[in-house]
Design a protein around this motif. Structure first.
Motif, PDB file in Angstrom:
ATOM      1  N   HIS A 151       0.850  -1.194   0.000  1.00 35.36           N
ATOM      2  CA  HIS A 151       0.000   0.000   0.000  1.00 35.36           C
ATOM      3  C   HIS A 151       0.885   1.242   0.000  1.00 35.36           C
ATOM      4  O   HIS A 151       1.967   1.255   0.616  1.00 35.36           O
ATOM      5  CB  HIS A 151      -0.909   0.006   1.232  1.00 35.36           C
ATOM      6  N   ASN A 152       0.424   2.291  -0.652  1.00 35.65           N
ATOM      7  CA  ASN A 152       1.185   3.540  -0.696  1.00 35.65           C
ATOM      8  C   ASN A 152       0.462   4.679   0.012  1.00 35.65           C
ATOM      9  O   ASN A 152       0.682   5.849  -0.303  1.00 35.65           O
ATOM     10  CB  ASN A 152       1.510   3.929  -2.141  1.00 35.65           C
ATOM     11  N   ASN A 153      -0.406   4.321   0.958  1.00 37.90           N
ATOM     12  CA  ASN A 153      -1.040   5.309   1.821  1.00 37.90           C
ATOM     13  C   ASN A 153      -1.436   4.604   3.106  1.00 37.90           C
ATOM     14  O   ASN A 153      -1.189   3.406   3.272  1.00 37.90           O
ATOM     15  CB  ASN A 153      -2.254   5.954   1.144  1.00 37.90           C
ATOM     16  N   TYR A 154      -2.077   5.312   4.013  1.00 38.59           N
ATOM     17  CA  TYR A 154      -2.431   4.750   5.307  1.00 38.59           C
ATOM     18  C   TYR A 154      -3.269   3.485   5.134  1.00 38.59           C
ATOM     19  O   TYR A 154      -4.232   3.456   4.365  1.00 38.59           O
ATOM     20  CB  TYR A 154      -3.241   5.743   6.140  1.00 38.59           C
ATOM     21  N   VAL A 155      -2.908   2.428   5.876  1.00 41.24           N
ATOM     22  CA  VAL A 155      -3.689   1.193   5.881  1.00 41.24           C
ATOM     23  C   VAL A 155      -4.695   1.314   7.026  1.00 41.24           C
ATOM     24  O   VAL A 155      -4.330   1.310   8.194  1.00 41.24           O
ATOM     25  CB  VAL A 155      -2.804  -0.046   6.068  1.00 41.24           C
ATOM     26  N   MET A 156      -5.959   1.427   6.682  1.00 38.07           N
ATOM     27  CA  MET A 156      -6.999   1.704   7.669  1.00 38.07           C
ATOM     28  C   MET A 156      -7.542   0.457   8.339  1.00 38.07           C
ATOM     29  O   MET A 156      -8.101   0.518   9.434  1.00 38.07           O
ATOM     30  CB  MET A 156      -8.155   2.458   7.004  1.00 38.07           C
ATOM     31  N   CYS A 157      -7.381  -0.688   7.693  1.00 38.68           N
ATOM     32  CA  CYS A 157      -7.985  -1.912   8.230  1.00 38.68           C
ATOM     33  C   CYS A 157      -7.297  -3.130   7.632  1.00 38.68           C
ATOM     34  O   CYS A 157      -6.893  -3.117   6.461  1.00 38.68           O
ATOM     35  CB  CYS A 157      -9.481  -1.940   7.907  1.00 38.68           C
ATOM     36  N   ALA A 158      -7.122  -4.181   8.431  1.00 38.37           N
ATOM     37  CA  ALA A 158      -6.618  -5.472   7.964  1.00 38.37           C
ATOM     38  C   ALA A 158      -7.253  -6.550   8.823  1.00 38.37           C
ATOM     39  O   ALA A 158      -7.234  -6.450  10.058  1.00 38.37           O
ATOM     40  CB  ALA A 158      -5.105  -5.540   8.031  1.00 38.37           C
ATOM     41  N   GLN A 159      -7.805  -7.586   8.177  1.00 38.75           N
ATOM     42  CA  GLN A 159      -8.515  -8.639   8.908  1.00 38.75           C
ATOM     43  C   GLN A 159      -8.185 -10.006   8.330  1.00 38.75           C
ATOM     44  O   GLN A 159      -7.907 -10.149   7.135  1.00 38.75           O
ATOM     45  CB  GLN A 159     -10.035  -8.411   8.842  1.00 38.75           C
ATOM     46  N   TRP A 160      -8.258 -11.017   9.214  1.00 42.96           N
ATOM     47  CA  TRP A 160      -8.087 -12.404   8.788  1.00 42.96           C
ATOM     48  C   TRP A 160      -9.358 -12.896   8.105  1.00 42.96           C
ATOM     49  O   TRP A 160     -10.448 -12.401   8.369  1.00 42.96           O
ATOM     50  CB  TRP A 160      -7.818 -13.314   9.994  1.00 42.96           C
ATOM     51  N   HIS A 161      -9.195 -13.918   7.271  1.00 45.56           N
ATOM     52  CA  HIS A 161     -10.349 -14.607   6.711  1.00 45.56           C
ATOM     53  C   HIS A 161     -10.967 -15.498   7.799  1.00 45.56           C
ATOM     54  O   HIS A 161     -10.239 -16.130   8.574  1.00 45.56           O
ATOM     55  CB  HIS A 161      -9.930 -15.453   5.509  1.00 45.56           C
ATOM     56  N   SER A 176      -7.141  -6.185   3.315  1.00 47.01           N
ATOM     57  CA  SER A 176      -6.737  -4.885   3.845  1.00 47.01           C
ATOM     58  C   SER A 176      -7.376  -3.778   3.021  1.00 47.01           C
ATOM     59  O   SER A 176      -7.668  -3.939   1.835  1.00 47.01           O
ATOM     60  CB  SER A 176      -5.211  -4.735   3.828  1.00 47.01           C
ATOM     61  N   ALA A 177      -7.593  -2.637   3.679  1.00 51.67           N
ATOM     62  CA  ALA A 177      -8.162  -1.451   3.031  1.00 51.67           C
ATOM     63  C   ALA A 177      -7.253  -0.265   3.318  1.00 51.67           C
ATOM     64  O   ALA A 177      -6.736  -0.121   4.433  1.00 51.67           O
ATOM     65  CB  ALA A 177      -9.571  -1.179   3.558  1.00 51.67           C
ATOM     66  N   SER A 178      -7.075   0.586   2.326  1.00 50.66           N
ATOM     67  CA  SER A 178      -6.122   1.684   2.456  1.00 50.66           C
ATOM     68  C   SER A 178      -6.684   2.953   1.830  1.00 50.66           C
ATOM     69  O   SER A 178      -7.598   2.914   0.993  1.00 50.66           O
ATOM     70  CB  SER A 178      -4.791   1.315   1.789  1.00 50.66           C
TER      71      SER A 178
END
Length: 576
Positions: A197-207, A216-218
Motif C-alpha cells: 500500500h502507498n497510503n495509510y492502511v486503515m484496516c486489515a482482517q483475517w479470513h 486490507s483497506a487503504s
C-alpha cells in the motif's frame, strides 16, 4: 514549527460539531517534524444538501432495538467477547473500558496507551485482548490479571486495527505507516511485514475460515487480498525442530527478502480512500466502505476478484461495514450520523438509523449472536435489528406462539406442532403479546411498534372443530383464515371469562366483550404505561416506579406493590 495550511485550497469536511481543542479530529493531521499533511481529504456537505438528498430519496427511517448504551468519550474500537456478555470499547482519550451489557455495569478500565486507542480484539479462547493506538504500539492484555502483558514495538505511525488469528498465536495489525504486520504473541516478535500500500492502511482482517488469506483497506483507494500460505507453512512445518523454529521466529523479518506473502487480488474500484473491508462469514464475498460514500460488494475465486454491486446512500465518508452473521444483510456506519442496513440480494437500503449529534466511527457484530455494537462521538450502543422472541402463551402442556403468518400450537408432551389459523393480512412482525382464553378458545394479539405511543389488537375465536391440519415445524401449513375483530390501544389482555381490557393512548382502561363492544371505561393515572393480567377481574398497572394491583369491578386500587426501600422498579416486561 507547524507548516502553513491554506484551508481554502483544500476541500475538507470540517463538521460544525468537531471540538476545536482536539488535535486529531479525523479530518487533517500535521506532523510537526516532517511537515506532512494528511492526504485524506473530505468532501464538503452542507445542511441543504442533506435535506435535499433525503427529500429526493425518501429514506425509510427505522428504530433499532437498543439493548445497552453508554455515555463516554468518542469510541473508536469495539470487540465482543465470544462467550460472555462482555464488550470492550477503546476511547479517544486513551482508555479501554470493559462492560457487561447484560448487567449494564462497567467491569474494568485499562489505561496504558498514550493517546487514542483504535484497534481492539478479544482472543477466542485465552483471557487476552489486544489493542493498538496512536502511540504506535500494539499491546497484549490479560483481563484476569488486569494488566498489560507485553508491548509490541515496530510500527512507525498510528495503529488502526488489531486482530487475533483464530487458530495460530498471531496478531494482525494495520498502521498509518503503510504496512501490515503479523506478530507472534507467544514468542513476542514480528513474523512478517506486508508492504504494498502507498497510503495509510486503515484496516486489515483475517479470513474467517481460510487461514491463508488477509484483506486490507487503504487510503490509496484499493482493497488487497493477501496470500500468506508460504509464511504459514514455514511457521507450522513439523519437519523443522522446535529450536530451529524458535530461532527463526526470533529473527527480525527481512523487508527485501523472499516474500512470505503476496497480493492475490487487487480491488481497485473506489474513487477515494477505503476505510474498511471484511470477508463474508461463509461466502467468497468482500464488502468495503470508503470516503467516496459508497459500499461495494466484491466476489472472488482462486484466480480473480470482481465487483458485484455498489450501494449508494450515505452522504459522508463510510467508516465501517460488517456482514450480518445469518442474513443477506450488510450494516454500514458513516460520519453522516447514520447506520444503514443494506439487503445484499436486492442491493437496496432497508432501514436508516440516525442520531442527531453523534457521528458513527465503528460497528461490530457478535461472533455467535445477532447482536451489533456501534461506537459514536459520545459513547457506544448495543442493538438488534428486529425483535426475535416470538409472542407466546403457555396453558398447561400447550404453548401457543406466532411463526411467520400463523398462530401455532406446540404440545410440550408429544412435541407435536400444529398450525391453528392464519393471521389476517399476512405476517405480523410487531406482535408483542399473545393471550389465550381457554374458556372461549380465543386468542388476543397485541401489536405495537418499537418506541411507539400507540398500537393495535386483534381478537380471534378458534372454532371448536379446528380448521388446521397438523404439520411439522419445518413444513408449510395452509390452514384457513379466521375472522378477527380489531381495535387500537397500547396493550390488550384478558380480564375475565368473556371480557378483555385495552389500555388506550389517553390512559383509559376500556373493558370490552367478545363482540368487541365497550362495556366499561375507567380513567387510569397518566403515569400508567402497561397492564398485565393478575387473575379474574384483576390487573397489574405498571408505572415508572410502582406496580399497582387494580380491581376492575370495584374500580379501585387493591394494593400497591412498592419496591423494597431504595430499590426502584424501572424495567418490567413480563409478569408470571
Amino acid at each position: 514549527m507547524r507548516p502553513t495550511i491554506n484551508y481554502q485550497s483544500i476541500s475538507l469536511l470540517l463538521s460544525s460539531d468537531i471540538p476545536e481543542e482536539e488535535d486529531d479530529v479525523e479530518v487533517v493531521r500535521v506532523i510537526c517534524g516532517a511537515g506532512r499533511l494528511r492526504a485524506r481529504t473530505r468532501i464538503k456537505v452542507e445542511a441543504d444538501d442533506v435535506r435535499l438528498y433525503e427529500k429526493e430519496h425518501k429514506e425509510k427511517l427505522g428504530e433499532m432495538l437498543i439493548k445497552f448504551e453508554t455515555k463516554s468519550a468518542r469510541v473508536k474500537g469495539l470487540s465482543f467477547h465470544p462467550r460472555r456478555p462482555w464488550i470492550l470499547a477503546s476511547l479517544h482519550t486513551g482508555s479501554i473500558q470493559l462492560w457487561d451489557y447484560e448487567m449494564k455495569a462497567r467491569l474494568d478500565t485499562f489505561e496504558d496507551h498514550d493517546g487514542p486507542v483504535r484497534g481492539l480484539s478479544f482472543h477466542n479462547q485465552q483471557p487476552l485482548f489486544v489493542s493498538g493506538g496512536d502511540d504506535y504500539k500494539v499491546k497484549l492484555w490479560n483481563y484476569k490479571q488486569r494488566r498489560c502483558v507485553f508491548t509490541f514495538m515496530g510500527h512507525l505511525d498510528y495503529v488502526r486495527t488489531t486482530y487475533f488469528h483464530k487458530t495460530h498465536p498471531w496478531i494482525l495489525s494495520a498502521s498509518d505507516d503503510q504496512t501490515i504486520r503479523i506478530w507472534n504473541w507467544q514468542s513476542r516478535n514480528c513474523l512478517s511485514i506486508l508492504t504494498g500500500h502507498n497510503n495509510y492502511v486503515m484496516c486489515a482482517q483475517w479470513h474467517p475460515t481460510d487461514e491463508d488469506l488477509v484483506v486490507s483497506a487503504s487510503l490509496d483507494t484499493t482493497v488487497r487480498v493477501w496470500d500468506i500460505s508460504r509464511l504459514r507453512k514455514k511457521l507450522t512445518d513439523r519437519s523443522i525442530s522446535q529450536v530451529e523454529r524458535f530461532q527463526d521466529q526470533r529473527k527480525s523479518p527481512e523487508l527485501f527478502g523472499p516474500p512470505d506473502s503476496v497480493v492475490r487480488h487487487l480491488l481497485d474500484g473506489h474513487s477515494a480512500g477505503v476505510n474498511w473491508a471484511t470477508f463474508h462469514p461463509t461466502l467468497p464475498i468482500i464488502v468495503s466502505g470508503a470516503d467516496d460514500r459508497t459500499v461495494k460488494l466484491w466476489r472472488m475465486n482462486e484466480s480473480k476478484c470482481w465487483e458485484i454491486d455498489t450501494c449508494r446512500g450515505h452522504y459522508n465518508n463510510v467508516c465501517c461495514v460488517v456482514f450480518h452473521p445469518n442474513q443477506e444483510i450488510v450494516l454500514s456506519n458513516s460520519e453522516d450520523k447514520s447506520i444503514r442496513v443494506w439487503c445484499t440480494s436486492r442491493r437496496t437500503c432497508l432501514f436508516t438509523f440516525r442520531r442527531e449529534r453523534d457521528r458513527f466511527w465503528v460497528v461490530e457484530s457478535h461472533p455467535s449472536q445477532t447482536l451489533f455494537a456501534a461506537g459514536h462521538d459520545s459513547g457506544l450502543m448495543i442493538f438488534k435489528l428486529e425483535r426475535e422472541r416470538p409472542a407466546y402463551a403457555i396453558h398447561g402442556n400447550l404453548m401457543y406462539y406466532i411463526k411467520e403468518k400463523f398462530v401455532r400450537r406446540f404440545d410440550l408432551t408429544t412435541l407435536k406442532d400444529q398450525a391453528i389459523f392464519q393471521l389476517k393480512g399476512g405476517s405480523h412482525p410487531n406482535v408483542r403479546n399473545l393471550s389465550y382464553n381457554i374458556a372461549e378458545n380465543a386468542v388476543l394479539l397485541a401489536s405495537r411498534l418499537h418506541k411507539s405511543d400507540n398500537g393495535s389488537y386483534e381478537l380471534y375465536v378458534i372454532p371448536s372443530t379446528g380448521t388446521a391440519r397438523e404439520t411439522s415445524s419445518n413444513s408449510h401449513p395452509s390452514p384457513e383464515s379466521l375472522d378477527c375483530k380489531k381495535g387500537t390501544g397500547v396493550k390488550a389482555t384478558w380480564v375475565a371469562r368473556n371480557k378483555f381490557a385495552v389500555l388506550d393512548w389517553n390512559h383509559h382502561l376500556v373493558i370490552k366483550n367478545m363482540k368487541n363492544e365497550v362495556s366499561k371505561k375507567i380513567q387510569l393515572p397518566r403515569t400508567c404505561d402497561d397492564i398485565f393480567f393478575a387473575g379474574t377481574g384483576m390487573l397489574l398497572l405498571r408505572e415508572p416506579e410502582t406496580v399497582t394491583l387494580y380491581d376492575v369491578q370495584l374500580k379501585r386500587k387493591a394494593y400497591f406493590l412498592k419496591p423494597f426501600y431504595s430499590i426502584k422498579i424501572t424495567f418490567i416486561f413480563h409478569v408470571i
